[in-house]
Design a protein around this motif. Structure first.
Motif, PDB file in Angstrom:
ATOM      1  N   GLN A  79       0.859  -1.197   0.000  1.00 20.61           N
ATOM      2  CA  GLN A  79       0.000   0.000   0.000  1.00 20.61           C
ATOM      3  C   GLN A  79       0.892   1.243   0.000  1.00 20.61           C
ATOM      4  O   GLN A  79       1.850   1.332   0.766  1.00 20.61           O
ATOM      5  CB  GLN A  79      -0.894  -0.019   1.246  1.00 20.61           C
ATOM      6  CG  GLN A  79      -1.963   1.060   1.252  1.00 20.61           C
ATOM      7  CD  GLN A  79      -2.831   0.994   2.513  1.00 20.61           C
ATOM      8  OE1 GLN A  79      -2.653   0.127   3.360  1.00 20.61           O
ATOM      9  NE2 GLN A  79      -3.759   1.936   2.626  1.00 20.61           N
ATOM     10  N   MET A  80       0.595   2.194  -0.853  1.00 23.75           N
ATOM     11  CA  MET A  80       1.419   3.399  -0.989  1.00 23.75           C
ATOM     12  C   MET A  80       0.605   4.647  -0.676  1.00 23.75           C
ATOM     13  O   MET A  80      -0.609   4.686  -0.882  1.00 23.75           O
ATOM     14  CB  MET A  80       1.985   3.505  -2.414  1.00 23.75           C
ATOM     15  CG  MET A  80       2.711   2.263  -2.904  1.00 23.75           C
ATOM     16  SD  MET A  80       4.166   1.830  -1.925  1.00 23.75           S
ATOM     17  CE  MET A  80       5.308   3.066  -2.531  1.00 23.75           C
ATOM     18  N   ARG A  81       1.273   5.675  -0.213  1.00 22.17           N
ATOM     19  CA  ARG A  81       0.637   6.979   0.001  1.00 22.17           C
ATOM     20  C   ARG A  81       0.668   7.769  -1.308  1.00 22.17           C
ATOM     21  O   ARG A  81       1.374   7.407  -2.244  1.00 22.17           O
ATOM     22  CB  ARG A  81       1.366   7.761   1.101  1.00 22.17           C
ATOM     23  CG  ARG A  81       1.430   7.035   2.431  1.00 22.17           C
ATOM     24  CD  ARG A  81       1.749   8.006   3.566  1.00 22.17           C
ATOM     25  NE  ARG A  81       0.527   8.655   4.038  1.00 22.17           N
ATOM     26  CZ  ARG A  81       0.479   9.880   4.515  1.00 22.17           C
ATOM     27  NH1 ARG A  81       1.581  10.626   4.555  1.00 22.17           N
ATOM     28  NH2 ARG A  81      -0.657  10.401   4.958  1.00 22.17           N
ATOM     29  N   LYS A  82      -0.089   8.861  -1.360  1.00 23.57           N
ATOM     30  CA  LYS A  82      -0.121   9.698  -2.559  1.00 23.57           C
ATOM     31  C   LYS A  82       1.267  10.252  -2.892  1.00 23.57           C
ATOM     32  O   LYS A  82       1.585  10.530  -4.042  1.00 23.57           O
ATOM     33  CB  LYS A  82      -1.081  10.873  -2.345  1.00 23.57           C
ATOM     34  CG  LYS A  82      -2.538  10.473  -2.200  1.00 23.57           C
ATOM     35  CD  LYS A  82      -3.181  10.229  -3.536  1.00 23.57           C
ATOM     36  CE  LYS A  82      -4.682  10.009  -3.400  1.00 23.57           C
ATOM     37  NZ  LYS A  82      -5.315   9.686  -4.684  1.00 23.57           N
ATOM     38  N   SER A  83       2.106  10.402  -1.859  1.00 18.45           N
ATOM     39  CA  SER A  83       3.452  10.950  -2.069  1.00 18.45           C
ATOM     40  C   SER A  83       4.396   9.939  -2.705  1.00 18.45           C
ATOM     41  O   SER A  83       5.511  10.291  -3.099  1.00 18.45           O
ATOM     42  CB  SER A  83       4.030  11.394  -0.728  1.00 18.45           C
ATOM     43  OG  SER A  83       4.140  10.282   0.162  1.00 18.45           O
ATOM     44  N   GLY A  84       3.969   8.652  -2.788  1.00 16.77           N
ATOM     45  CA  GLY A  84       4.832   7.609  -3.328  1.00 16.77           C
ATOM     46  C   GLY A  84       5.570   6.845  -2.251  1.00 16.77           C
ATOM     47  O   GLY A  84       6.234   5.847  -2.535  1.00 16.77           O
ATOM     48  N   GLU A  85       5.459   7.273  -0.991  1.00 16.06           N
ATOM     49  CA  GLU A  85       6.111   6.564   0.117  1.00 16.06           C
ATOM     50  C   GLU A  85       5.307   5.329   0.486  1.00 16.06           C
ATOM     51  O   GLU A  85       4.089   5.292   0.288  1.00 16.06           O
ATOM     52  CB  GLU A  85       6.209   7.470   1.347  1.00 16.06           C
ATOM     53  CG  GLU A  85       7.064   8.700   1.162  1.00 16.06           C
ATOM     54  CD  GLU A  85       7.011   9.584   2.406  1.00 16.06           C
ATOM     55  OE1 GLU A  85       8.065   9.794   3.013  1.00 16.06           O
ATOM     56  OE2 GLU A  85       5.908  10.042   2.763  1.00 16.06           O
TER      57      GLU A  85
END
Length: 759
Positions: A79-85
């Motif tokens: 699962q990724m955040r919108k920031s790509g992290e």
């Protein structure tokens, strides 16, 4: 709202995630140890969190936290955040903020696990089995109600807040973790879509910022305020930030001079102090500019100073020393040490005229006060010193959390609950005294009736009058700092619907609404039954069908009984027309027929039958005080939430404005045939100011078989002769009776004009 069907698949998401994690570990050889540094892109490190926790947690607690981290990492794999992290970076950041407050191991574990129920469908039972009931309860309190269908986004948001706030009332760690979660989300909001950014920022400003302030978390309060401001008004934020940066250079010399003078003067007085420069937040500057209509150059107190002394007594010594150094501004001194703020904040505030005529604010406090001022209720975990310095703050917080539970007991739905809580989240307060000199803190703008409900619900319900500073005053009187307030009660007194127009606190508002709902339940139920029956007849449906459809109707409306459904209609919480259309849909589904429609797709229906009123229905039907309709007047009715049916005259200007805003809440109303009571109306009479005029007019009103319930006089000057304006509220049978009375008064010599008064 209703529950959605549960997933019937036996293989849980948790099992799938675990399998995926094992597969990824075998292929990539990644290390899940708590202290591992990232070995590849996309693997988050918690070495910083580990370092913070090792300072104050035991090895056994650290082991539990490591287990929570591994489980969370496993659940959020891929699962990724919108920031790509990687998503796990968010729970780690939230846990780090909680670690800064030195929250216990259970809270840190909840911070690491706070999204696994919501995002990964992990059940509460699984968390109880792995990490214990306290941690599972914290995570459950932080999880949104995503498995429930709501009628609207607003209802869903309100219900989620209610769940969170009630969990907070049971355990304040819920809101501390939630505020840490919101803080990190706000710090990384740049990656969201513009509309979502504004929605989240508005929600933060309206709910989370006031909660942070209410709990004394000033550092988070200020940061959340500025972050919300930056996303709600980016251009204004950038403009003020640029102006502050320029002013910082221009005023550096002044600030340095003041700082040096203060340090030297306090040292000469033998005081051991720490002096800090303090810059006003950008949102604080913007709010002051907006509220006081100032330009940036007119906001002089952008900079202030915080002075931390070693003892309670030296706060006042430092204050006297500063007043000897610079002249104080009159009216700008506040003693929050003697009377702390609602959130436990204590300091002396004074504004002095510094060099070059610049106003400068000083805050003077002890080290203990400083800890509470910066960390609020979280200081309980930060500085466990074994003394009683936090007792007062904890008591205040407990009292506020208890008030949330009281409001919940008396509140009908989640939207109303959220409305009441928002009302109570006010930073500004007034402090008043009971006759026995106990200090009561209330939101600014609170009235004597709010004071009564703060003392006890029964005192508020039975209030009839108040003495403020030993003088009689109305219950709606707004209280001021230092007032001595004494409530006069009567066992026969009951709450009045009009009280809702001037009470300020959530507790008072919810208690009044609760009383009106329960006491007037029979009246509201009967009115709701009549409204629904008439709406059904309008759609050519037989009201006798209701018993057959009751069970399905209740299941889909979330009402517990038909009486509750009728009562909701009677007090305006539901619209009879919408419920009737829903019933029409059920009938047509059963019959397998489509409703008759126009070419435009609208359901063909006749004009709704008007509601018949007799004026003796009780508080579920109220005659509007703005126009005071009487029999013979054309009528229209407004269904107002928790107040029932408000009846206006057809030509009422206020009704026209309200109907334009909410046309769906208005229905036709007519007078019944047999009316055995009298009705209030207002008349205004202009008379030549001669002796005995008032007595003659009053006598004529009596001879016309009407009653006077109120009279007022207002003298004015005509160009040629003195004129007096008389205003009467009189009780008449109907328009015919009123017309006869007005004709009789018009015949009296020296009566210049008479008219019925509206508005």
């Amino acid at each position: 709202m209703k529950l959605m069907p549960a997933d019937s698949t036996p293989t849980t998401v948790a099992v799938k995630r675990a399998a995926a994690r094992r597969s990824a570990t075998n292929s990539a050889g990644s290390n899940t140890s708590m202290d591992a540094a990232p070995s590849a892109p996309g693997v988050a490190s918690i070495s910083d969190l580990s370092a913070k926790l090792s300072v104050y947690l035991s090895e056994s607690d650290l082991k539990k936290v490591r287990e929570a981290y591994r489980f969370s990492d496993e659940m959020h794999l891929g699962q990724m955040r919108k920031s790509g992290e990687p998503y796990i970076s968010h729970p780690i950041a939230v846990a780090e903020i909680c670690a800064d407050w030195k929250l216990d191991a259970q809270a840190i574990m909840a911070a690491l696990l706070h999204d696994v129920m919501e995002d990964q469908d992990v059940k509460k039972e699984e968390l109880i089995e792995r990490f214990g009931a306290p941690v599972a309860s914290l995570v459950d309190g932080l999880s949104k109600l995503d498995k429930i269908e709501f009628q609207s986004q607003v209802e869903a948001q309100a219900e989620n807040f209610r769940k969170m706030l009630l969990a907070m009332a049971r355990d304040v760690r819920v809101i501390l973790v939630k505020l840490a979660d919101r803080l990190h989300n706000m710090r990384t909001l740049d990656f969201m879509a513009p509309e979502k950014k504004r929605r989240i920022a508005r929600e933060t400003m309206e709910v989370y910022v006031p909660i942070a302030h209410r709990l004394g978390l000033n550092n988070i309060y200020r940061e959340l305020q500025d972050l919300s401001f930056a996303h709600l008004h980016p251009l204004r934020y950038r403009t003020i930030a640029k102006a502050v940066k320029a002013a910082r250079g221009n005023r550096r010399e002044v600030v340095s001079k003041i700082l040096e003078s203060v340090k030297n003067t306090l040292a000469a007085a033998g005081l051991e102090v720490q002096v800090y420069g303090r810059e006003k937040t950008l949102y604080g500057i913007y709010r002051k500019m907006r509220n006081k209509h100032l330009s940036f150059s007119q906001v002089l107190d952008v900079y202030g100073f915080r002075i931390v002394v070693d003892s309670f007594a030296n706060c006042y010594v430092a204050l006297g020393t500063l007043h000897a150094l610079y002249k104080p501004m009159p009216g700008k001194f506040k003693d929050y040490i003697a009377i702390p703020k609602l959130n436990g904040y204590q300091s002396l505030h004074t504004t002095l005229i510094g060099p070059y005529g610049t106003p400068v604010e000083f805050q003077i406090r002890t080290q203990e006060m400083h800890r509470v001022a910066e960390s609020g209720v979280a200081a309980h975990w930060l500085y466990k010193s074994g003394d009683d310095s936090m007792t007062d703050l904890q008591q205040r917080t407990h009292a506020w959390l208890q008030s949330l539970l009281d409001i919940q007991k008396q509140t009908g739905d989640s939207a109303e609950f959220l409305e009441h809580v928002k009302v109570d989240l006010f930073p500004d307060s007034v402090y008043v005294f009971t006759p026995k000199s106990k200090i009561i803190a209330l939101p600014r703008g609170a009235t004597a009736l709010d004071f009564a409900y703060t003392i006890h619900t029964d005192v508020g319900d039975q209030a009839i009058a108040v003495k403020i500073n030993h003088e009689q005053a109305p219950l709606r009187s707004e209280l001021r700092n230092g007032d001595i307030v004494e409530i006069i009660t009567s066992p026969t007194s009951r709450p009045n619907p009009n009280w809702l127009t001037f009470v300020r606190t959530g507790k008072a508002r919810s208690a009044i609404r609760h009383h009106l709902r329960t006491i007037n339940l029979a009246e509201s139920t009967e009115l709701g039954r009549r409204l629904l029956n008439q709406a059904l007849i309008t759609l050519k449906l037989d009201p006798e069908l209701l018993p057959q459809l009751a069970e399905r109707l209740l299941n889909e409306s979330s009402a517990k009984s038909m009486d509750e459904l009728y009562a909701d209609i009677g007090v305006g919480k539901r619209m009879a027309a919408l419920v009737a259309r829903h019933i029409l849909g059920l009938v047509e589904n059963d019959a397998g027929a489509a409703p008759s429609v126009t070419p435009q797709g609208d359901i063909i229906q006749s004009k709704p039958a008007p509601v018949v009123i007799y004026g003796n229905e009780g508080t579920s039907v109220q005659l509007a005080p703005c126009c005071m309709p009487i029999p013979g007047d054309g009528l229209q009715g407004q269904l107002r939430r928790d107040q029932g049916l408000i009846v206006h005259a057809l030509d009422c200007d206020q009704a026209k404005r309200n109907r334009a805003k909410e046309p769906d809440r208005w229905i036709d109303v007519v007078w019944g045939q047999e009316l055995n009571r009298r009705f209030d109306c207002r008349i205004m009479i202009l008379v030549k100011n001669e002796r005995g005029m008032l007595a003659r007019i009053a006598a004529e009103i009596g001879e016309s078989d009407a009653n006077i319930s109120y009279v007022a006089m207002d003298n004015g000057k005509d160009e040629t002769m003195p004129i007096t304006q008389l205003k009467f509220t009189i009780q008449v049978e109907d328009r015919v009776h009123l017309a006869r009375l007005m004709r009789n008064i018009r015949r009296i010599p020296n009566v210049a004009r008479i008219m019925r008064e509206r508005g």
